[in-house]
Design a protein around this motif. Structure first.
Motif, mmCIF file in Angstrom:
data_model
loop_
_atom_site.group_PDB
_atom_site.id
_atom_site.type_symbol
_atom_site.label_atom_id
_atom_site.label_comp_id
_atom_site.label_asym_id
_atom_site.label_seq_id
_atom_site.Cartn_x
_atom_site.Cartn_y
_atom_site.Cartn_z
ATOM 1 N N GLN A 29 0.824 -1.206 0.000
ATOM 2 C CA GLN A 29 0.000 0.000 0.000
ATOM 3 C C GLN A 29 0.862 1.263 0.000
ATOM 4 N N ASP A 30 2.146 1.100 0.381
ATOM 5 C CA ASP A 30 3.074 2.237 0.427
ATOM 6 C C ASP A 30 4.090 2.182 -0.715
ATOM 7 N N GLU A 31 3.717 1.489 -1.793
ATOM 8 C CA GLU A 31 4.630 1.327 -2.925
ATOM 9 C C GLU A 31 5.103 2.669 -3.480
ATOM 10 N N GLU A 32 4.195 3.635 -3.625
ATOM 11 C CA GLU A 32 4.578 4.928 -4.187
ATOM 12 C C GLU A 32 5.602 5.631 -3.299
ATOM 13 N N LEU A 33 5.438 5.541 -1.994
ATOM 14 C CA LEU A 33 6.393 6.173 -1.075
ATOM 15 C C LEU A 33 7.748 5.479 -1.155
ATOM 16 N N ARG A 34 7.740 4.137 -1.294
ATOM 17 C CA ARG A 34 9.024 3.423 -1.419
ATOM 18 C C ARG A 34 9.759 3.853 -2.676
ATOM 19 N N VAL A 35 9.017 3.974 -3.770
ATOM 20 C CA VAL A 35 9.645 4.376 -5.037
ATOM 21 C C VAL A 35 10.259 5.768 -4.910
ATOM 22 N N GLU A 36 9.538 6.702 -4.269
ATOM 23 C CA GLU A 36 10.066 8.049 -4.089
ATOM 24 C C GLU A 36 11.325 8.040 -3.224
ATOM 25 N N LEU A 37 11.314 7.228 -2.168
ATOM 26 C CA LEU A 37 12.498 7.132 -1.310
ATOM 27 C C LEU A 37 13.677 6.583 -2.098
ATOM 28 N N GLU A 38 13.440 5.573 -2.908
ATOM 29 C CA GLU A 38 14.512 4.970 -3.696
ATOM 30 C C GLU A 38 15.128 6.000 -4.649
ATOM 31 N N LYS A 39 14.291 6.888 -5.196
ATOM 32 C CA LYS A 39 14.811 7.951 -6.066
ATOM 33 C C LYS A 39 15.759 8.858 -5.291
ATOM 34 N N HIS A 40 15.380 9.221 -4.070
ATOM 35 C CA HIS A 40 16.206 10.143 -3.277
ATOM 36 C C HIS A 40 17.488 9.482 -2.778
ATOM 37 N N LEU A 41 17.546 8.164 -2.800
ATOM 38 C CA LEU A 41 18.765 7.456 -2.401
ATOM 39 C C LEU A 41 19.635 7.101 -3.604
ATOM 40 N N SER A 42 19.259 7.586 -4.782
ATOM 41 C CA SER A 42 19.977 7.201 -6.000
ATOM 42 C C SER A 42 21.426 7.680 -6.001
ATOM 43 N N VAL A 43 21.697 8.845 -5.383
ATOM 44 C CA VAL A 43 23.080 9.329 -5.338
ATOM 45 C C VAL A 43 23.941 8.381 -4.513
ATOM 46 N N LEU A 44 23.421 7.936 -3.367
ATOM 47 C CA LEU A 44 24.158 6.966 -2.553
ATOM 48 C C LEU A 44 24.408 5.686 -3.347
ATOM 49 N N ARG A 45 23.422 5.273 -4.132
ATOM 50 C CA ARG A 45 23.582 4.070 -4.947
ATOM 51 C C ARG A 45 24.642 4.278 -6.026
ATOM 52 N N ARG A 46 24.625 5.448 -6.700
ATOM 53 C CA ARG A 46 25.590 5.727 -7.766
ATOM 54 C C ARG A 46 27.013 5.851 -7.218
ATOM 55 N N GLN A 47 27.119 6.312 -5.964
ATOM 56 C CA GLN A 47 28.444 6.452 -5.350
ATOM 57 C C GLN A 47 28.975 5.134 -4.801
ATOM 58 N N GLY A 48 28.170 4.077 -4.912
ATOM 59 C CA GLY A 48 28.620 2.775 -4.447
ATOM 60 C C GLY A 48 28.539 2.600 -2.951
ATOM 61 N N VAL A 49 27.772 3.466 -2.279
ATOM 62 C CA VAL A 49 27.639 3.354 -0.826
ATOM 63 C C VAL A 49 26.600 2.303 -0.463
ATOM 64 N N ILE A 50 25.487 2.252 -1.188
ATOM 65 C CA ILE A 50 24.428 1.286 -0.898
ATOM 66 C C ILE A 50 23.989 0.588 -2.184
#
Length: 695
Positions: free
Chosen positions: A19-40
């Protein structure tokens, strides 16, 4: 934590309701820099490929995750799989140190009573995402928080990675252990009570810490650097007793020199001005580790006795010069931030003393040098551990004592810093020694509920716990801290103290039992009669034929008149001896009175009275909580109230009395309107007479 290469990203697991899928997707977008930097690297069940067994895939990812994000909402809490399976497994891994749980508050819900309710949540101030006016700002706040924690976890890998790298050069040598050697046994604070009479205690909570100097009150003396004199003794040489030398040293320690307290003096120069003088000598840190950690271990040649029995049976803690123990000294500081939070930290596993426990913002032992001073040593520790530069003129010593379990002397400081808690924590994880000395640093709101909850739900270094409660006592008052810790115990003790006080007063002759000893004895009886006459002139016929409740009836000055006018009457007082005098005074009329001995706050009326009356009773409820509790009882008891109270705010009174102004009285009874008002002077005291009726 899972031991992985420092170059591999942290594995992040999303636990959420669909039911919170949209919120998870938005959070994942905001963590994209951490992902691109190889942190997570993030994983959710949306990545399960067709044909794969979903439960096994989820379990495998969860068991290997470094960080678990719980996306909290009512749907998350209602989901049997999210709550009973994923969250339960994640909490087990969090408790064992294999993963870090971060609750992400998506939508408002009753989450604080859940098993993860004690964990620090995001966004800041635990304000759910959907309540933010700008959701992007909420996700940005969450991303910053996850970045801080991720960087902490990444840097925490470095000691293990370094050890593995070194071991790879010498494959036949084992990786060194960083686990401290623990004492064979430990002694509880209660078991130490017979040795040290002045163990730190608030309410029913006792810590194995001996208070030697403490500034309890807001206006009590705090010591600046100029009021503390530090001397060095370069002549004395400490020799560790041979018994201690037979103990095994810890697997990991630094062979450096620390400060031993040789002597201290507390001098009162004049009212409000004191001076502390400490003399330090040099000692090896290993000597302390061979002694302080083994005090409660059996002696090598006498297993029925401990080192403490032989070397510290009943020490004179005010004269340390003859001690055979190391008297090593530690320093610790609490930072109070601009946003009114207190920064606290958690010792790492590699710390030799009290590893894995919560403690000050920064702390450590005092290093030896020729011009050693507790203030400058505290500044050094703070800079090295959490990267904070203390302003010495804004730093105060508020406590000094002895850890009675490990036996070291502890200096406790605080600083009100102009930095925010986020600034302090952000700098801390970049400090030189942070990942050696600490595993976590957080900021808790400087309020009683948050502090006491933190103390009750986590293991603490005794000196730090005592220091934190002392700071709370300075801000909120000793009684308030007691109530927050153990309200039932404190309520009973307060009841017992007040009962004993009024039972004692009941033995005083005549009206002195219920009148201030400040009043001139020769005129006391005459003025008491005039006061009672004025009270009944004010009441008039309003009690004639009514059902009356007298609160704080005392020796019966008013009761003997009320019983003749009222149709029915009840007298309440907490003192059985006061009520005994009341009955004797009323004689045969006492048969018409229902007497109730109780603390007014505990009284539950069995009916709604027509009138309730109290005379000079509210002033004896010193604490605001008690005062308002009495007011609530009175409001539940009657339609009409008569109050006769002393309102000279600021006048010098006893510790059992607190004066409040007319505005404070009326505020407590705001559901009632003032139908009649008068003033009266009893000797030099200004009293107010009020008739209040329910609006």
């Amino acid at each position: 934590m899972s031991h992985t290469s420092s170059r591999s990203p942290l594995r992040l697991f999303y636990s959420y309701s669909h039911q919170d899928e949209e919120l998870r997707v938005e959070l994942e977008k905001h963590l994209s820099v951490l992902r691109r930097q190889g942190v997570i690297s993030g994983w959710s069940d949306r990545r399960i490929e067709p044909g794969h067994e979903w439960a096994g895939e989820i379990d495998g990812q969860l068991d290997n995750a470094d960080i678990v994000l719980l996306l909290v909402s009512a749907d998350f809490l209602a989901s049997d799989y999210c709550y009973d399976v994923e969250m339960t497994r994640a909490m087990d891994r969090h408790a064992s140190g294999d993963a870090r749980i971060i609750p992400i508050l998506c939508r408002p819900c009753d989450w604080k009573s859940a098993p993860f309710g004690k964990l620090q949540a995001l966004p800041t101030e635990a304000n759910p995402v959907t309540l933010w006016s700008n959701p992007d700002a909420a996700f940005e706040d969450i991303a910053r928080g996850i970045r801080r924690i991720s960087e902490t976890l990444m840097r925490a890998r470095l000691p293990t990675i370094a050890a593995e790298a070194e071991a790879s050069k010498h494959p036949n040598q084992p990786i060194p252990s960083f686990e401290p050697v623990k004492s064979v046994s430990s002694v509880s604070a209660q078991a130490m009570a017979h040795r040290y009479s002045n163990l730190f205690q608030i309410s029913s909570w006792r810590f194995p810490y001996v208070v030697l100097i403490a500034a309890w009150k807001a206006d009590s003396n705090e010591f600046g650097m100029g009021e503390v004199i530090s001397l060095t003794d370069n002549v004395s040489t400490y020799v560790l007793p041979e018994d201690f030398k037979k103990n095994p040293p810890p697997a990991y320690y630094f062979t450096d020199f620390k400060c031993r307290l040789s002597q201290y003096d507390f001098t009162i120069l004049r009212a409000g001005l004191c001076r502390l003088t400490f003399t330090f000598s040099k000692i090896e840190y290993l000597d302390y580790l061979l002694s302080g950690e083994y005090l409660d271990s059996p002696l090598p040649d006498d297993p029925n006795r401990t080192f403490r029995d032989k070397y510290a049976p009943r020490l004179d803690l005010n004269d340390v010069s003859h001690s055979k123990l190391t008297n090593i000294c530690g320093v610790g500081i609490f930072l109070i931030t601009r946003d009114d939070k207190i920064v606290v930290s958690r010792h790492s596993h590699s710390v030799n003393v009290y590893s894995n426990t919560w403690t000050y913002s920064a702390s450590g032992t005092m290093d030896w040098c020729d011009n050693v001073h507790p203030f400058t040593e505290m500044a050094r520790e703070c800079r090295e551990e959490i990267g904070h530069n203390i302003k010495l003129d804004n730093m105060y010593l508020f406590g000094f004592g002895v850890d009675a379990q490990k036996f070291y002397y502890q200096f406790s400081f605080f600083e009100r810093t102009g930095l925010s808690s986020e600034d302090v924590i952000g700098k801390a994880i970049m400090a030189r020694d942070y990942f050696i000395e600490m595993q976590e640093i957080v900021a808790i709101p400087f309020d009683l509920e948050s502090v006491v909850d933190m103390l009750k739900t986590n293991p603490w270094e005794p000196a730090a716990a005592a220091g934190l409660l002392t700071l709370c006592a300075k801000r909120f008052g000793y009684r308030a801290v007691e109530r927050a810790i153990d309200p039932v115990f404190v309520h009973k003790r307060l009841t017992d103290e007040m009962t004993a006080e009024w039972d004692y007063r009941a033995f005083r002759p005549g009206d002195l039992a219920v009148m201030s000893a400040r009043y001139p004895g020769g005129r006391r009886h005459e003025e008491s009669k005039k006061y009672i006459e004025a009270v009944f002139d004010f009441i008039g016929s309003d009690i004639d034929g009514e059902d009356v409740l007298e609160i704080g009836a005392g020796i019966g000055r008013m009761s003997e008149i009320l019983v003749r006018k009222a149709r029915r009457m009840t007298c309440i007082d907490l003192s059985s001896r006061m009520l005994e005098r009341n009955r004797n005074r009323l004689g045969s009329f006492a048969q018409r009175v229902q007497y109730v001995q109780t603390f007014v706050q505990n009284y539950i009326p069995d009916r709604l009275y027509d009138v309730a009356i109290s005379s000079l009773m509210l002033i004896h409820n010193v604490e605001e909580e008690d005062f308002h509790a009495v007011a609530e009882v009175m409001k539940k008891s009657a339609r009409t109230l008569f109050l006769f109270e002393h309102v000279d705010v600021g006048q010098q009174v006893s510790e059992h009395t607190r004066l409040r102004g007319e505005a404070a009285l009326l505020s407590a009874f705001h559901e009632y309107k003032v139908e009649r008002r008068a003033t009266y002077q009893l000797f030099t005291d200004n009293l107010i007479f009020l008739k209040l009726t329910r609006r």
